[in-house]
Scaffold this motif. Structure first.
Motif, mmCIF file in Angstrom:
data_model
loop_
_atom_site.group_PDB
_atom_site.id
_atom_site.type_symbol
_atom_site.label_atom_id
_atom_site.label_comp_id
_atom_site.label_asym_id
_atom_site.label_seq_id
_atom_site.Cartn_x
_atom_site.Cartn_y
_atom_site.Cartn_z
ATOM 1 N N ILE A 135 5.071 5.698 2.426
ATOM 2 C CA ILE A 135 5.087 6.994 3.100
ATOM 3 C C ILE A 135 5.806 6.886 4.445
ATOM 4 N N ASP A 164 1.968 12.744 -2.389
ATOM 5 C CA ASP A 164 1.022 11.632 -2.225
ATOM 6 C C ASP A 164 0.003 11.758 -3.346
ATOM 7 N N VAL A 196 -2.030 9.250 -4.640
ATOM 8 C CA VAL A 196 -2.821 8.019 -4.748
ATOM 9 C C VAL A 196 -4.170 8.235 -5.441
ATOM 10 N N TYR A 197 -4.604 9.494 -5.518
ATOM 11 C CA TYR A 197 -5.881 9.768 -6.201
ATOM 12 C C TYR A 197 -5.669 10.304 -7.612
ATOM 13 N N TYR A 204 -10.669 -3.170 2.376
ATOM 14 C CA TYR A 204 -9.871 -3.216 3.600
ATOM 15 C C TYR A 204 -10.581 -4.138 4.586
ATOM 16 N N TYR A 234 -4.460 13.763 5.717
ATOM 17 C CA TYR A 234 -4.795 12.350 5.916
ATOM 18 C C TYR A 234 -4.002 11.879 7.139
ATOM 19 N N ILE A 267 -0.607 16.349 -0.573
ATOM 20 C CA ILE A 267 -1.565 15.327 -0.996
ATOM 21 C C ILE A 267 -2.372 15.909 -2.150
ATOM 22 N N SER A 291 -5.202 1.103 -4.126
ATOM 23 C CA SER A 291 -6.401 1.207 -3.282
ATOM 24 C C SER A 291 -7.464 2.178 -3.788
ATOM 25 N N LYS A 292 -7.076 3.131 -4.618
ATOM 26 C CA LYS A 292 -8.020 4.206 -4.939
ATOM 27 C C LYS A 292 -8.312 4.223 -6.437
ATOM 28 N N GLY A 347 0.847 -1.195 0.000
ATOM 29 C CA GLY A 347 0.000 0.000 0.000
ATOM 30 C C GLY A 347 0.879 1.240 0.000
ATOM 31 N N ALA A 348 0.275 2.373 -0.304
ATOM 32 C CA ALA A 348 1.048 3.613 -0.244
ATOM 33 C C ALA A 348 1.487 3.899 1.192
ATOM 34 N N SER A 349 0.688 3.483 2.163
ATOM 35 C CA SER A 349 0.997 3.743 3.573
ATOM 36 C C SER A 349 2.431 3.348 3.912
ATOM 37 N N ASN A 382 -6.912 14.580 0.201
ATOM 38 C CA ASN A 382 -7.733 13.867 1.176
ATOM 39 C C ASN A 382 -7.477 14.549 2.502
ATOM 40 N N LEU A 424 -3.873 0.354 8.237
ATOM 41 C CA LEU A 424 -5.151 -0.084 7.685
ATOM 42 C C LEU A 424 -5.403 -1.575 7.864
ATOM 43 N N ARG A 466 -3.238 -4.417 -0.799
ATOM 44 C CA ARG A 466 -2.078 -3.686 -0.273
ATOM 45 C C ARG A 466 -0.977 -3.568 -1.324
ATOM 46 N N SER A 471 -0.899 3.863 -5.377
ATOM 47 C CA SER A 471 -1.515 2.759 -4.656
ATOM 48 C C SER A 471 -2.523 2.060 -5.544
HETATM 49 C C1 LIG Z 1 -3.988 10.470 0.808
HETATM 50 C C2 LIG Z 1 -3.798 9.023 1.091
HETATM 51 N N1 LIG Z 1 -2.564 8.519 1.095
HETATM 52 C C3 LIG Z 1 -2.329 7.231 1.363
HETATM 53 C C4 LIG Z 1 -3.355 6.361 1.651
HETATM 54 C C5 LIG Z 1 -2.999 4.942 1.986
HETATM 55 O O1 LIG Z 1 -3.629 4.024 1.190
HETATM 56 P P1 LIG Z 1 -3.058 2.551 0.987
HETATM 57 O O2 LIG Z 1 -2.069 2.260 2.044
HETATM 58 O O3 LIG Z 1 -4.264 1.679 1.037
HETATM 59 O O4 LIG Z 1 -2.424 2.560 -0.370
HETATM 60 C C6 LIG Z 1 -4.671 6.841 1.661
HETATM 61 C C7 LIG Z 1 -5.784 5.957 2.017
HETATM 62 O O5 LIG Z 1 -6.899 6.353 2.197
HETATM 63 C C8 LIG Z 1 -4.895 8.194 1.365
HETATM 64 O O6 LIG Z 1 -6.116 8.707 1.369
#
Ligand SMILES: Cc1ncc(COP(=O)(O)O)c(C=O)c1O
Ligand SMILES: Cc1ncc(COP(=O)(O)O)c(C=O)c1O
Lengths: 496, 496
Positions: A164, A272, A274-275, B123, A189, A240, A313-314, A159-161, A244, B348, A323, A311
């Protein structure tokens, strides 16, 4: 010097032995961590769901979780092609099944050939599977109109988490007034504040401009960094985009200004993104930091240090559970890169199915391939529905007196400002609750709608917000928005 | 106070701007991290592979990586049933495919029903999917002869690595002589030393007894903790059973003694049991810490804090790439548990396919179900092959003068002691290399065999070892063992 274990065990006998690990003796930085997206309100929502399922009477029939950007949980369907390839990779016997399209099979073969023993069950290289990193690099080149991308700069992540947190971890050093400071947007976020708390780094807030559609002012960045230099060593700037919880999309000009600011102030940039596919508003467009940086010429392109994050995820795929993610790292010192690779190796590797999915996202069906048509259809349907829901959310919320909502230009959330009557603020304060937490808890109990209070993301003092995802299906979203409206009116009346 | 950014950018112009993040300004604890399993020798092995593929001449035709416990990469086949269920979960359209067995379908349905939106793309709860945690709890109860297990004590993780690092993170606090110390075996799996370095905790070495088949002596634990109390606050004791890299299996008596010791010394127990199904030697049996703890009666069962770890990566399944795992936590303080849940929520959730796989491991086909026969056959074949290879490895290595190898009772590795001639030690020292690193590097260059030097795991001063997995297919393993033998003889001759 303590030469024997703490003595209550001896004095009082083993049975009354105090615990080794207690709230007072645990890691103090962990205690400072907060994460609102899954905080007390969500715990209460889960409880309410259980109570409902046990037949308890409530003023609502179901709990609607609009607290987290979890598209599939809200009913969004996965992209068929992606799941076909994942099934083929999981169980390669299916490669001889004629019902699977040829392009899915060839993708699966390419992925499996890059896996140890041709199995997703093998550890990959810690930086990620080579061929996936190559595909990511080509995707970035296409996305950025040909700006070169070196697969060596790509790191696949959990995941991006994960990316980061890892980057922040590298940046932290010093003590007292030389401690690393990291600039983050407010509202943010909360992964950022949580990671900084855990790492013991200094969080430097810069405020987005709500009056100007949550845009980023360079003068505010300058204010924030100047003040921060009094008490810490600002070393990184996090952006970001799309935002978010705030849903804004940054203009190209603004990105250029941010890069210039980072160069001038010597800040490591963390973008960041991810969107990046979640842009809905007319006139808005996603510009990657990487592309803008390179268009600014070698003075910037060869010096400014940048990590950008993506990511699975989005966007239109919403595959959170896998992930998957990657980061691209530009202008990083070679020795630090070696340290990064070493650090990642301790955790062995990111999940391989997530890497495979990331590969599909950056290398989807191409024109002429059998799955191209259905892929485009599914992607377009999801993104148009999101665009429609973004507009709907803004429109309905802005019909409510005491709620004002900026346009949801991108991402997956609205972050409206709410007026909370004095009396309610007072009652909340007496309870030791943030007023918007009080508001959201009340909404949850009365309507079953689970939102996250603005205080979980940060906001200007004296202002209140909530974050609501735009992810529920359109018909459900309409009901939800109406319930929010009614609740707000009732709440306002009750406390006036 | 610094009020403007460091000035070389201003003085010399932006082009010559020093980097923000350099080896001198990065996180100092990250620099201290070492991880031998993927260290310089493995990097050289990857280079050699590339050189071979580019047609460069070498004294060998292929690189054989016996450095890491990565079963599928070494040709082990996945369990068919597991992969069928994963394919069904990835692409539920397959549920109507009549070629899939019914038990695979019903497992897939159960997993999907517990996923948000019935999709692995949602998730999960941060602690893991409820139904998976329930299945884990029932598995533990069966494994431990009925000792109760509460699903609330189960946390699903991203591989065992994630669980171990998370638990260590909770335990770290204090400064100077009150800094948390953690006891780890020497030799150890280097995740432990790496995590402790990164967390800035004090590593307390206790030495396993090579003369007694790498067994654990309580007197050695006592020595280690007594000495450590002079300079830190010992709070946790880590055990790896079956052992990596040492391959020993602990006796029930020894586990009881360890638990008594932990109670007396007030240490939080961490039991790394990822090899719980990898027991080969006659007379050896796996005993879980949890079971032994509960059999010791309430005096221990209700007080000793224990975290135990399991993974999808090892045993008969070897599914490393999925990053599945769980930890069970016993007697943890409730407030700390809340903190743990909060900490996990920031990332997450663990990867959902890994959770699904963990579910299958703890809930495999049952007698009477259609896949039972093939499951048992596949599992047995893998475990018997491993047992055979464990024996073979020990036998062949012990025929070599200057190599002595303890029985490989369990896990997936041999860790033989090697005699390195004085002259070689001297040459290594002059090169600034550990003698066993020098030895392994030479072996890699001459034979293409990639092993990990004992110094990467820790060993008694003046002793040398290497770790070799027993994972290559039997015929390949035989060739490999012979090459090791020849190399050792050549090396000894050359340096005598
Ligand atoms: C701005 C931003 N960065 C990172 C993430 C992390 O997402 P993930 O770890 O699922 O890729 C999120 C998840 O909502 C997000 O909104
Ligand atoms: C003793 C031990 N613990 C933990 C791990 C971590 O494995 P994973 O994170 O893949 O579950 C390993 C991997 O080799 C190991 O040998």
């Amino acid at each position: 010097r303590i030469l024997s274990p703490p003595s209550d065990s001896d004095a009082n006998g083993i049975m009354s032995r105090a615990k080794v690990l207690t709230i007072d003796t645990m890691n103090p930085t962990v205690k400072k961590v907060e994460y609102a997206v899954r905080g007390p309100i969500v715990q209460r929502a889960v409880e309410l769901e259980r109570e409902l399922s046990e037949g308890m009477k409530k003023p609502f029939a179901e709990v609607i979780k609009a607290n987290i950007g979890d598209a599939h949980a809200m009913g969004q369907q996965p992209i068929t092609f992606f799941r076909q390839v994942l099934a083929l990779c999981s169980y390669p016997e299916l490669l001889s099944d004629s019902t699977f399209p040829e392009d899915a099979k060839s993708r699966a073969c390419r992925i499996l050939q890059s896996c140890g023993g041709n199995s997703m069950g093998a550890y990959s290289a810690s930086q990620g599977i080579d061929s996936v990193r190559q595909d990511v690099a080509r995707y970035i080149e296409r996305r950025d109109g040909g700006v070169a991308c070196d697969p060596d700069n790509i790191y696949l992540t959990t995941g991006a988490s994960d990316g980061i947190v890892t980057m922040l971890k590298l940046l932290v050093c010093g003590e007292g007034t030389t401690r690393t400071g990291v600039m983050i947007p407010i509202p943010q976020y909360p992964l950022y504040s949580a990671a900084l708390a855990e790492l013991g780094a200094v969080q430097i807030d810069y405020f987005l401009n709500e009056e100007k559609c949550w845009s980023l002012d360079i003068t505010e960045l300058q204010r924030a960094v100047n003040e921060a230099r009094q008490y810490c060593n600002p070393r990184a700037l996090c952006i970001i985009n799309p935002g978010n919880p705030t849903g804004q999309v940054q203009s190209r000009q603004c990105i250029e200004d941010v890069i210039r600011f980072a160069a001038k102030e010597r800040l490591f940039l963390m973008a960041d993104e991810v969107y990046q596919d979640n842009v809905y508003a007319e006139g808005c467009q996603f510009h990657s930091f990487k592309k803008v940086l390179f268009e600014m010429g070698p003075e910037y392109a060869e010096t400014v240090e940048l990590a950008s994050f993506h990511s699975t995820s989005k966007c239109y795929m919403g595959e959170c559970g896998f992930r998957g993610g990657y980061m691209e790292i530009i202008n990083m010192d070679d020795e630090v890169k070696d340290q990064l690779t070493k650090l990642l190796s301790v955790r062995l590797c990111p999940p391989v199915p997530g890497q495979a999915l990331m590969d599909l996202v950056v290398n989807p069906p191409q024109p002429g391939e059998p799955s191209y048509g259905s892929f485009i259809k599914e992607r377009t349907a999801t993104l148009s529905a999101l665009a429609e829901k973004a507009k709907l959310t803004e429109q309905v919320l802005n019909t409510v007196q005491g709620i004002s909502c900026n346009p949801v230009q991108g991402a997956m959330y609205s972050f409206p400002r709410i007026t909370i009557p004095e009396k309610a603020v007072k009652e909340a304060t007496e309870k030791g609750q943030q007023p918007d937490m009080f508001y959201c808890m009340k909404m949850l109990e009365e309507t079953g709608i689970c939102l996250v209070p603005g205080s979980g993301f940060g906001q200007k003092d004296g202002t209140y917000h909530f974050r609501m995802t735009i992810l529920p299906p359109t018909d459900k979203l309409k009901i939800l928005l109406n319930k929010v409206k009614e609740f707000h009116q009732r709440f306002t009346q009750q406390y006036s």
